[in-house]
Write a protein that holds these residues in place. Sequence first.
Motif, PDB file in Angstrom:
ATOM      1  N   GLU A   1       0.835  -1.211   0.000  1.00 16.01           N
ATOM      2  CA  GLU A   1       0.000   0.000   0.000  1.00 16.01           C
ATOM      3  C   GLU A   1       0.860   1.249   0.000  1.00 16.01           C
ATOM      4  O   GLU A   1       0.526   2.253  -0.621  1.00 16.01           O
ATOM      5  CB  GLU A   1      -0.921  -0.005   1.225  1.00 16.01           C
ATOM      6  CG  GLU A   1      -2.059  -0.994   1.107  1.00 16.01           C
ATOM      7  CD  GLU A   1      -2.821  -1.130   2.405  1.00 16.01           C
ATOM      8  OE1 GLU A   1      -3.982  -0.741   2.431  1.00 16.01           O
ATOM      9  OE2 GLU A   1      -2.252  -1.608   3.402  1.00 16.01           O
TER      10      GLU A   1
ATOM     11  N   ASP B   1       3.748  -7.588   2.456  1.00 17.05           N
ATOM     12  CA  ASP B   1       2.470  -7.457   3.169  1.00 17.05           C
ATOM     13  C   ASP B   1       2.648  -6.952   4.598  1.00 17.05           C
ATOM     14  O   ASP B   1       1.675  -6.757   5.320  1.00 17.05           O
ATOM     15  CB  ASP B   1       1.746  -8.812   3.209  1.00 17.05           C
ATOM     16  CG  ASP B   1       1.436  -9.293   1.812  1.00 17.05           C
ATOM     17  OD1 ASP B   1       1.153  -8.430   0.962  1.00 17.05           O
ATOM     18  OD2 ASP B   1       1.487 -10.505   1.566  1.00 17.05           O
ATOM     19  N   VAL B   2       3.891  -6.776   5.012  1.00 21.31           N
ATOM     20  CA  VAL B   2       4.177  -6.326   6.376  1.00 21.31           C
ATOM     21  C   VAL B   2       3.851  -4.841   6.506  1.00 21.31           C
ATOM     22  O   VAL B   2       4.061  -4.070   5.577  1.00 21.31           O
ATOM     23  CB  VAL B   2       5.656  -6.598   6.683  1.00 21.31           C
ATOM     24  CG1 VAL B   2       6.070  -5.970   7.995  1.00 21.31           C
ATOM     25  CG2 VAL B   2       5.921  -8.084   6.687  1.00 21.31           C
ATOM     26  N   ALA B   3       3.326  -4.451   7.681  1.00 22.11           N
ATOM     27  CA  ALA B   3       3.035  -3.035   7.924  1.00 22.11           C
ATOM     28  C   ALA B   3       4.343  -2.256   8.016  1.00 22.11           C
ATOM     29  O   ALA B   3       5.352  -2.767   8.510  1.00 22.11           O
ATOM     30  CB  ALA B   3       2.241  -2.873   9.212  1.00 22.11           C
TER      31      ALA B   3
ATOM     32  N   PRO C   1       3.282  -6.139  16.181  1.00 26.27           N
ATOM     33  CA  PRO C   1       3.844  -5.439  15.024  1.00 26.27           C
ATOM     34  C   PRO C   1       2.813  -5.270  13.903  1.00 26.27           C
ATOM     35  O   PRO C   1       2.722  -4.222  13.298  1.00 26.27           O
ATOM     36  CB  PRO C   1       4.994  -6.325  14.571  1.00 26.27           C
ATOM     37  CG  PRO C   1       5.034  -7.508  15.457  1.00 26.27           C
ATOM     38  CD  PRO C   1       3.997  -7.372  16.501  1.00 26.27           C
ATOM     39  N   THR C   2       2.021  -6.298  13.665  1.00 28.63           N
ATOM     40  CA  THR C   2       0.926  -6.174  12.697  1.00 28.63           C
ATOM     41  C   THR C   2      -0.341  -6.701  13.385  1.00 28.63           C
ATOM     42  O   THR C   2      -0.261  -7.676  14.119  1.00 28.63           O
ATOM     43  CB  THR C   2       1.178  -7.024  11.431  1.00 28.63           C
ATOM     44  OG1 THR C   2       2.303  -7.853  11.683  1.00 28.63           O
ATOM     45  CG2 THR C   2       1.427  -6.198  10.229  1.00 28.63           C
ATOM     46  N   PRO C   3      -1.499  -6.055  13.118  1.00 26.28           N
ATOM     47  CA  PRO C   3      -2.736  -6.506  13.774  1.00 26.28           C
ATOM     48  C   PRO C   3      -3.019  -7.981  13.478  1.00 26.28           C
ATOM     49  O   PRO C   3      -2.800  -8.448  12.369  1.00 26.28           O
ATOM     50  CB  PRO C   3      -3.813  -5.611  13.153  1.00 26.28           C
ATOM     51  CG  PRO C   3      -3.088  -4.443  12.606  1.00 26.28           C
ATOM     52  CD  PRO C   3      -1.723  -4.910  12.236  1.00 26.28           C
TER      53      PRO C   3
ATOM     54  N   TYR D   1      -8.475   4.248  -1.257  1.00 25.07           N
ATOM     55  CA  TYR D   1      -7.113   4.252  -0.732  1.00 25.07           C
ATOM     56  C   TYR D   1      -6.801   5.600  -0.095  1.00 25.07           C
ATOM     57  O   TYR D   1      -6.239   5.679   0.995  1.00 25.07           O
ATOM     58  CB  TYR D   1      -6.146   3.959  -1.878  1.00 25.07           C
ATOM     59  CG  TYR D   1      -4.696   4.085  -1.506  1.00 25.07           C
ATOM     60  CD1 TYR D   1      -4.071   3.088  -0.775  1.00 25.07           C
ATOM     61  CD2 TYR D   1      -3.957   5.205  -1.868  1.00 25.07           C
ATOM     62  CE1 TYR D   1      -2.737   3.200  -0.425  1.00 25.07           C
ATOM     63  CE2 TYR D   1      -2.632   5.327  -1.523  1.00 25.07           C
ATOM     64  CZ  TYR D   1      -2.025   4.325  -0.799  1.00 25.07           C
ATOM     65  OH  TYR D   1      -0.710   4.442  -0.443  1.00 25.07           O
TER      66      TYR D   1
END
Lengths: 506, 362
Positions: A350, A392-394, B8-10, B228
């Motif tokens: 993103e 796909d990692v934030a 770190p990620t939900p 987005y």
Amino acid sequence: MSALLEIKGLTKAYPGVVANDDVSFAIQPGEVHALLGENGAGKSTLVKMIYGLVRPDAGTMTLNGADYTPSEPRAARASGVAMVFQHFSLFEALSVAENIALGMEDPPKPRDLAQRIHDVSRTYGLPLDPARLVGDLSAGERQRVEIIRCLLQDPKLLIMDEPTSVLTPQEVEILFHTLRKLSAEGTAILYISHKLEEIRTLCDAATILRLGKVVGECTPREVSAAQMAEMMVGKSLSQPARDEAEPGEVLLTVAGLSMEPASPFGTPLRHVGLEVRAGEVLGIGGVAGNGQDELLAALSGERRSAPGAVEFKGAPIGDTGPEARRKLGLLCAPEERLGHAAAPDMSLTENAVLTGRVRKGLDQNGFVGWGKAKGFAEEIIARFDVRTPGPDVAARALSGGNLQKYVIGREILQDPDVLVVNQPTWGVDASAAAAIRQALLDLAQNGAAVIVISQDLDELLEISDRFCALNEGRLSAPRPARGLSMEEIGLMLGGAHDMHEVEAAQ
Amino acid sequence: MIRLEKRPTPSRFWSLSTPVIAVILTMIAGGLMFAALGQDPVEAIRVIFWDPLFHPQFASYSRPQLLVKAGPLILIAIGLSLGFRAGIWNIGAEGQYIIGAICGAAFGLALYPSENILIFPGMVIVGALGGWAWAMIPGILKTRFRTNEILVSLLLVYVAEAILASAATNWLRNPEARGFPGSRNLARHPGTDNPELIAGTGMHWGVVAAFIAVIAAYVLLNRHVLGYQIKLAGQAPRAARFAGVEPTRLVLLCLGVSGALAGMAGLFEVSGPAGQISIDFNSGYGFTAIIVAFLGRLHPVGILLAGLLMALTYIGGELAQLMLGVPAPAIQAFQGMLLFFLLALDVLSNFRIRFGTGRAAA
């Protein structure tokens, strides 16, 4: 002589990472002790344990021969340990004296406090007016507020976290003078930095951390900077390099750019003028808060100006927005990675769309092509050696250095004609910083114009062709970077205005 | 000591399973409360969650109510969720709902007694425009004068209520009602009615519109650049400006869409289930939709499920009052528990719970 602070086997683990692993060293009274290591080596965790912000999982600390287990910073301060943080915790709308009073356990009467601030600032050569508003102070002066706040408590050990990152060379001199005086009076200083030359001039001893472990100790005056760097990184670093080339046509021109700040404590831009040519790196130095953010916003299109104030290949673009400028080939990478250059909670894919949409054709009829975007993210990760499990990692899960490589890589892979970067290697470890600098040089080599805004003067001298200084929103006339001495740069950073008036009058 | 550690990620697992756990916990805690009130807890839970759909006697009445109540909630909540994601807080959907109903009804009544089949689509459009225009007031005030859209949109609800009262008693009053307040019945007049499309399901055009809105919002948020940009503006406003998102455009767009959908919901209600403009026409859908939007985590599918769940507890609650004589405040407390557990468990998707002393080993 017995040690002031002795640390034995200190260990602290966070989920997935051991921040400190069996760390032991000792600090003598009156010693200036350097703690050296890359970002993520565990320096911050270690000093947080000493300052009582974090509790160790294992290990002991002994202060002056007695057991030392601070449960909170207040206890650390009571034992004579004080700390100056890299990021200041000051209220801009309050005066110097009020800010200092807020940090004290039981502050004296305002008049007595002002007197004591005067005394301390005179004794240690740190000029500071207690009545001024912190919002009006420079970064160097704000740091003095923090230091004086610590000194009023008469510490035996003063911890300083990256103190020179916000200072001009002249201010660094003043600070070192103060620290030497303190050390001569018997106050020990734990000095955290990754600037090797500084450590060599100031420190008596150094402990080097890598990946949470002590990998070496040395007397900085007796070893070379390169030797220390090797211990710190674990391998030798390559210096950025490129071939000499004649600069080409002018790509970006800024003329008479003035802009009021967006926030009350921002810096207005005053008659900023610059031009940058194809194949050239223009370095813009200056202490933080002198208009760097505002200049970047004016170039990226986040802030609009008169159309003619910014020209790209001769076409006025001052009143266009970021997307239009990207389309033309003017790309930017802001200083703040999380929240400005990248959205923290969004994935790397993103975040690739954030700036890459137009030039990389990541959308069609308004619909995002996520497959294409993912491909672009993967390309950035592969080409710029971003350490991450995948696209796909934030963004916030990445370390500062890795995210910075991603952000810079995202702009470079869009093949810009002009790239503007603000603080490209701030908080980035040495090997990642070297990679980023090399990438910027390669970009210029291939015919793009690059503007690097940075507070790291060594970095600017290393990669720029021409150097100019930003001071209180005014930009000095550029000078060839080769052969500039630190003294000359210091003068440019301090007195940029007159030079520009001359240029404007021509 | 219990500590919370940010993930770190939900966690995907937890964000999907917390709603289910929350419903179970609500049944347990609610059951305890009903037991304390002297009711059979199993019976009470069954009346609330099961009987509205499957009771041999009442279900034929209450089952259609599920879609009738969920439709407007979902339609409004979808619109609100777009703004909420972008950090634009339209709290006044209730007002936009009223104005949409009044405008659409006025359009239909102006053409009375014509039965042209184009009248109803026209009413829908005029209703949406009415809600849109009402939402533009806080939108323009915000973008021009930097007023706070929360306050302006909320206060406009009370203005809309005053206009509703004047419409019902005065300028939209049924001339044949011999002085009684309220407009002509739109639902009983061919051309202006919003009929039940499939008998016994409660499905009317508003429910269809709600489903379409769910799908459109899903596509918008997951595939479209605009979606987005909405997400980006909400999560990282500075990054959004850097990316080239125009805040002004986004504010007007989000407020406009949520206002138009709320206005449409009002029109579908006045021409269908409610039937006429009356003083107490609005029944709080606009406010409840805020809860539905958050219950559904601002996700279109989540909102669909949350809207249905919310409607179910309302109908079930009414049924429990009727059949078991459970006091109304107890039903409200029960609904409150559901919200509480859902939001409290939300923490699990972003944080990990650690049990330990966190004490330094000597």
